[in-house]
Enzyme design. Structure first.
Site, PDB file in Angstrom:
ATOM      1  N   ASP A  81       0.797  -1.230   0.000  1.00  0.00           N
ATOM      2  CA  ASP A  81       0.000   0.000   0.000  1.00  0.00           C
ATOM      3  C   ASP A  81       0.830   1.281   0.000  1.00  0.00           C
ATOM      4  O   ASP A  81       0.332   2.343  -0.323  1.00  0.00           O
ATOM      5  CB  ASP A  81      -0.938   0.010   1.224  1.00  0.00           C
ATOM      6  CG  ASP A  81      -0.200  -0.174   2.543  1.00  0.00           C
ATOM      7  OD1 ASP A  81       1.029  -0.312   2.526  1.00  0.00           O
ATOM      8  OD2 ASP A  81      -0.861  -0.188   3.603  1.00  0.00           O
ATOM      9  N   HIS A  82       2.107   1.195   0.341  1.00  0.00           N
ATOM     10  CA  HIS A  82       2.912   2.416   0.442  1.00  0.00           C
ATOM     11  C   HIS A  82       3.571   2.786  -0.892  1.00  0.00           C
ATOM     12  O   HIS A  82       3.433   3.888  -1.385  1.00  0.00           O
ATOM     13  CB  HIS A  82       4.005   2.243   1.502  1.00  0.00           C
ATOM     14  CG  HIS A  82       3.522   2.434   2.908  1.00  0.00           C
ATOM     15  ND1 HIS A  82       2.577   1.640   3.489  1.00  0.00           N
ATOM     16  CD2 HIS A  82       3.884   3.332   3.864  1.00  0.00           C
ATOM     17  CE1 HIS A  82       2.360   2.045   4.733  1.00  0.00           C
ATOM     18  NE2 HIS A  82       3.142   3.073   4.990  1.00  0.00           N
ATOM     19  N   ASP A  90       4.160  -1.057  11.260  1.00  0.00           N
ATOM     20  CA  ASP A  90       3.702   0.273  10.899  1.00  0.00           C
ATOM     21  C   ASP A  90       3.128   0.909  12.157  1.00  0.00           C
ATOM     22  O   ASP A  90       2.363   0.265  12.888  1.00  0.00           O
ATOM     23  CB  ASP A  90       2.624   0.201   9.812  1.00  0.00           C
ATOM     24  CG  ASP A  90       2.364   1.583   9.253  1.00  0.00           C
ATOM     25  OD1 ASP A  90       2.914   1.898   8.185  1.00  0.00           O
ATOM     26  OD2 ASP A  90       1.647   2.363   9.906  1.00  0.00           O
ATOM     27  N   ARG A 107      -0.146  12.988  10.047  1.00  0.00           N
ATOM     28  CA  ARG A 107       1.172  13.597  10.327  1.00  0.00           C
ATOM     29  C   ARG A 107       1.375  14.822   9.448  1.00  0.00           C
ATOM     30  O   ARG A 107       1.116  14.749   8.242  1.00  0.00           O
ATOM     31  CB  ARG A 107       2.301  12.597  10.039  1.00  0.00           C
ATOM     32  CG  ARG A 107       2.278  11.467  11.020  1.00  0.00           C
ATOM     33  CD  ARG A 107       3.473  10.553  10.912  1.00  0.00           C
ATOM     34  NE  ARG A 107       3.414   9.674  12.066  1.00  0.00           N
ATOM     35  CZ  ARG A 107       3.741   8.390  12.057  1.00  0.00           C
ATOM     36  NH1 ARG A 107       4.201   7.831  10.958  1.00  0.00           N
ATOM     37  NH2 ARG A 107       3.638   7.675  13.142  1.00  0.00           N
ATOM     38  N   SER A 116       7.139   7.272  12.827  1.00  0.00           N
ATOM     39  CA  SER A 116       6.912   5.976  12.206  1.00  0.00           C
ATOM     40  C   SER A 116       7.675   4.846  12.899  1.00  0.00           C
ATOM     41  O   SER A 116       8.558   5.072  13.722  1.00  0.00           O
ATOM     42  CB  SER A 116       7.298   6.049  10.727  1.00  0.00           C
ATOM     43  OG  SER A 116       8.494   5.374  10.491  1.00  0.00           O
ATOM     44  N   ARG A 174       9.499   2.743  11.170  1.00  0.00           N
ATOM     45  CA  ARG A 174      10.489   2.236  10.209  1.00  0.00           C
ATOM     46  C   ARG A 174      11.813   1.885  10.902  1.00  0.00           C
ATOM     47  O   ARG A 174      12.484   2.739  11.465  1.00  0.00           O
ATOM     48  CB  ARG A 174      10.690   3.228   9.056  1.00  0.00           C
ATOM     49  CG  ARG A 174      11.227   4.577   9.439  1.00  0.00           C
ATOM     50  CD  ARG A 174      11.173   5.557   8.258  1.00  0.00           C
ATOM     51  NE  ARG A 174       9.798   5.972   7.993  1.00  0.00           N
ATOM     52  CZ  ARG A 174       9.451   7.161   7.512  1.00  0.00           C
ATOM     53  NH1 ARG A 174      10.371   8.052   7.189  1.00  0.00           N
ATOM     54  NH2 ARG A 174       8.183   7.478   7.311  1.00  0.00           N
TER      55      ARG A 174
HETATM   56  C1  MIC Z   1       4.416   6.444   8.028  1.00  0.00           C
HETATM   57  O1  MIC Z   1       3.262   6.827   8.146  1.00  0.00           O
HETATM   58  O2  MIC Z   1       5.396   7.172   8.301  1.00  0.00           O
HETATM   59  C2  MIC Z   1       4.675   5.046   7.565  1.00  0.00           C
HETATM   60  C3  MIC Z   1       5.304   5.123   6.237  1.00  0.00           C
HETATM   61  O3  MIC Z   1       3.464   4.353   7.436  1.00  0.00           O
HETATM   62  C4  MIC Z   1       5.570   4.385   8.619  1.00  0.00           C
HETATM   63  C5  MIC Z   1       6.155   3.120   8.231  1.00  0.00           C
HETATM   64  C6  MIC Z   1       7.274   3.276   7.301  1.00  0.00           C
HETATM   65  O4  MIC Z   1       8.101   4.175   7.462  1.00  0.00           O
HETATM   66  O5  MIC Z   1       7.351   2.456   6.407  1.00  0.00           O
HETATM   67  C7  MIC Z   1       4.945   4.166   9.979  1.00  0.00           C
HETATM   68  O6  MIC Z   1       4.136   4.960  10.384  1.00  0.00           O
HETATM   69  O7  MIC Z   1       5.346   3.252  10.698  1.00  0.00           O
HETATM   70 FE1  SF4 Z   2       0.110   4.921   5.038  1.00  0.00          FE
HETATM   71 FE2  SF4 Z   2       1.515   5.608   7.209  1.00  0.00          FE
HETATM   72 FE3  SF4 Z   2       0.049   7.399   5.865  1.00  0.00          FE
HETATM   73 FE4  SF4 Z   2      -1.156   5.538   7.239  1.00  0.00          FE
HETATM   74  S1  SF4 Z   2       0.152   7.152   8.068  1.00  0.00           S
HETATM   75  S2  SF4 Z   2      -1.692   6.200   5.182  1.00  0.00           S
HETATM   76  S3  SF4 Z   2       0.181   3.803   6.960  1.00  0.00           S
HETATM   77  S4  SF4 Z   2       1.834   6.326   5.122  1.00  0.00           S
END
Ligand code: MIC
Ligand code: SF4
Length: 640
Positions: A64-65, A119, A379, A533, A535
């Protein structure tokens, strides 16, 4: 003993430790999820563990990313994840089926179960009464292999919702109000439980909006009771059989209490650049808006989209605004198409994007220079949108849609009577984009394209370590600061050597080169280092660059666990004023590192012409991992 909802689920899943605040507990994990941006690493680590079939009740791999596929890299990652899933008993949700948290809520989530996901927004599952945690990929790999998931026993917080939301005020406004009260640090080490008469007035997707953004509070997780509303949602998804009721005992004890009076709540926005920078719309005034984006795992449900369609119906968006809509799942998208709401959205001039994270993670739709973007996301960190000087406001779908019509930040209450949106009695069920694991796993070959590179492993701790401070940061450094995402970089999530050139690029572009010159070193951070996140790349890439320790005022939970997993020592200043004594490129040494970590003593630090102490506040299990140079090394060592 009377218990909170979370305590009941924790107790039922406890496999290690005692449920005493601050002490580490190990939990049996029923379900796991991964997404593609963290999934490749998680599955490489899972493969390194040598487990044949996952041991969980359900594990799902979502794509999905990274769905832009502007080169072979994303496609390679998808292929790799799809083949690992097939081989090891994991369900595989293909690109286009939707955002992991939305799809998981619809198709797999179940009250009373534990879920961990690679995530940080995995706590979305709390909307359906799951105890769901965001975790690093390695922790998810361990859980897939049947191992426990470890967390420090959290404190319990209760947020009582009194009254009922007034027209045009949304679940997003509830969580923005909680963020205003608690701040982005307020939830660290805590589980937030929602209670009060307001709970039953909120649908499951509304509850999920609230638990989703518990991640922005820094909370370990958030959870709602499981009640008749939960049951109706599950039945409408054809999954009534997984329903169990869940509530806290009448005299359950909470460490902190907050109250939100829904009757008095007004539409709110989080202004740039932090989710807790919350103000009322009147206070912010009619700011000119260039872009509105509706979607993300926070606000992309059928319910959200139907409200937006009703607002846009028969109208046209302002000529100066670009409005994008990303339905959260194929289920949502299809239902909008079937009932005609999609046509209302399109004819108003909205741009329909794929059912994926999209602009939320900077995969397209970066705003214009200094542009103002209203987003229903979770965010609004500086630069996350892909445009460094853009100003991102987090708002409800109602506020975003109303503002898209007028071209300025608009209170949706000015739109007149609110359209009534009912939750459907039956959702449209179509799991054709979820690929089941193979019945003949031995025949499945894992596909590894050239973008899939090995991950770095830490080294056992030496007794004495000396080197340079290679970075000194302010408070609230996010993992987006440590390693940005976005369309240019996300394709390299499975290629740590390449990704390492971009570590801290927006904070200090010389950081990667400095690490190479110095052969690595120590990062000095402020408070709440590593928020945001999950990550684990934010630990693995510094590890690759030779970072041995991070000495900060305090850490965000998931990042701290990721540092330990990778073998980087997380240290906190015993006296925060010592932060001022150390400077960039100053020499720093830990004369007794190994023995002090092993004994649990304070760590002696020599830096800035001083000798001072730091704390390494980790569990015994984590001490073992640090001494061995990371959790995988430790697991191998323990297995011998
Ligand atoms: C995000 O919202 O920052 C992400 C991308 O979903 C991350 C995960 C990632 O960095 O792959 C998260 O929130 O954990
Ligand atoms: Fe995707 Fe992270 Fe954004 Fe949620 S916050 S939509 S999991 S990138």
């Amino acid at each position: 003993m009377s218990m909170t909802i979370a305590e009941k689920i924790l107790k039922a899943h406890l496999v290690d430790g005692e449920m005493k605040q601050g002490e580490e507990i190990g939990l049996r994990i029923d379900q796991t999820l991964t997404q593609d941006a963290t999934g490749t690493m998680a599955y490489l680590q899972f493969e390194a563990m040598g487990v044949d079939q996952v041991k969980t009740e359900r594990s799902v791999a979502y794509i999905d990313h990274n769905t832009l596929q502007s080169g072979f890299e994303n496609a390679d990652d998808h292929k790799y994840i799809g083949s690992v899933a097939k081989k090891h008993g994991i369900y595989y949700s293909k690109a286009g089926n939707g955002i992991c948290h939305q799809v998981h809520l619809e198709r797999f989530g179940a009250p009373g179960k534990t879920l961990i996901g690679s995530d940080s927004h995995t706590p979305t599952g709390g909307g359906i009464g799951m105890l769901a945690f965001g975790a690093g990929g390695l922790d998810v790999a361990v859980a897939m292999g049947g191992g426990a998931y470890y967390i420090p026993m959290p404190k319990m917080v209760r947020v009582t919702l009194t009254g009922k939301l007034q027209p045009w005020v949304a679940a997003k406004d509830i969580i923005l109000e909680v963020l205003r009260q608690m701040t982005v640090k307020g939830g660290v080490g805590k589980i937030v439980e929602y209670a009060g008469e307001g709970v039953k007035t909120l649908s499951v997707p509304e509850r999920a909006t609230i638990t989703n953004m518990g991640a922005e509070l820094g909370a370990t997780t958030s959870i709602f009771p499981s009640d008749e509303v939960t049951k109706a949602f599950l039945e409408a998804q054809g999954r009534g059989d997984v329903y169990v009721p869940l509530s806290s005992d009448a005299d359950a004890k909470y460490d902190e209490e907050y109250v939100v009076d829904l009757n008095a709540l007004e539409p709110l926005a989080a202004a740039p650049h932090m989710p807790d920078n919350v103000a009322g719309l009147a206070e912010l005034g009619p700011i000119k808006v260039n872009q509105c984006c509706i979607g993300s795992c926070t606000n992309s449900s059928y319910y959200d989209m139907m409200k937006v369609a009703a607002i846009l119906k028969g109208k046209h968006i302002h000529p100066d605004v670009s409005l994008t809509i990303s339905p959260g799942s194929m289920q949502v998208f299809h239902m909008l198409a079937k009932n005609g709401a999609l046509s209302d959205i399109i004819s108003a001039g909205a741009r329909i994007l794929e059912c994926a994270c999209g602009p939320c993670i900077g995969m397209g739709q970066s705003p214009e220079s200094a542009g103002v973007s209203l987003r229903t996301f979770n965010r609004n960190f500086e630069g996350r949108s892909g445009t460094q000087d853009a100003k991102i406001y987090l708002v409800s779908p109602e506020t975003a849609a109303a503002s898209a019509l007028t071209g300025v930040l608009t209170d949706p209450r000015t739109l007149g009577e609110m359209p009534a949106i009912e939750m459907p009695e039956h959702f449209d069920i179509n799991d054709s984009m979820i690929v089941l694991p193979s019945e003949h796993p031995e025949e499945v070959e894992v596909q590894r394209g050239p973008n899939i590179k090995p991950f770095p492993l830490g080294e056992a701790l030496p007794e004495r370590w000396a080197g340079k401070i290679v970075l000194k940061t302010e408070d609230n450094i996010t993992t987006d600061h440590i390693l940005p995402a976005g369309s240019k970089l996300l394709p390299y999530r499975s290629n740590i050597p390449y990704y390492s050139n971009y570590c801290f690029i927006n904070v200090d572009p010389k950081f990667p080169a400095r690490c190479q010159e110095q052969g690595g070193g120590v990062i000095v951070g402020g408070a709440n280092y590593g928020q945001g996140s999950s990550r684990e790349h934010a630990a693995l890439v510094p590890l690759y660059l030779g970072v041995r320790a991070v000495l900060a005022k305090s850490f965000a939970r998931i990042h701290k666990a990721n540092l330990v997993n990778s073998g980087i020592v997380p240290l906190t200043f015993a006296d925060p004023s010592d932060y001022d004594a150390v400077e960039l490129l100053g020499t720093i040494s830990f004369p007794n590192l190994k023995s002090e970590i092993a004994s649990g003593a304070q760590i002696t630090v020599e830096a800035g012409g001083k000798v001072f102490k730091a704390d390494c506040d980790v569990s015994d299990r984590q001490r073992g991992a640090l001494l061995a140079g990371g959790t995988l090394n430790y697991a191998k060592q323990s297995a011998k």
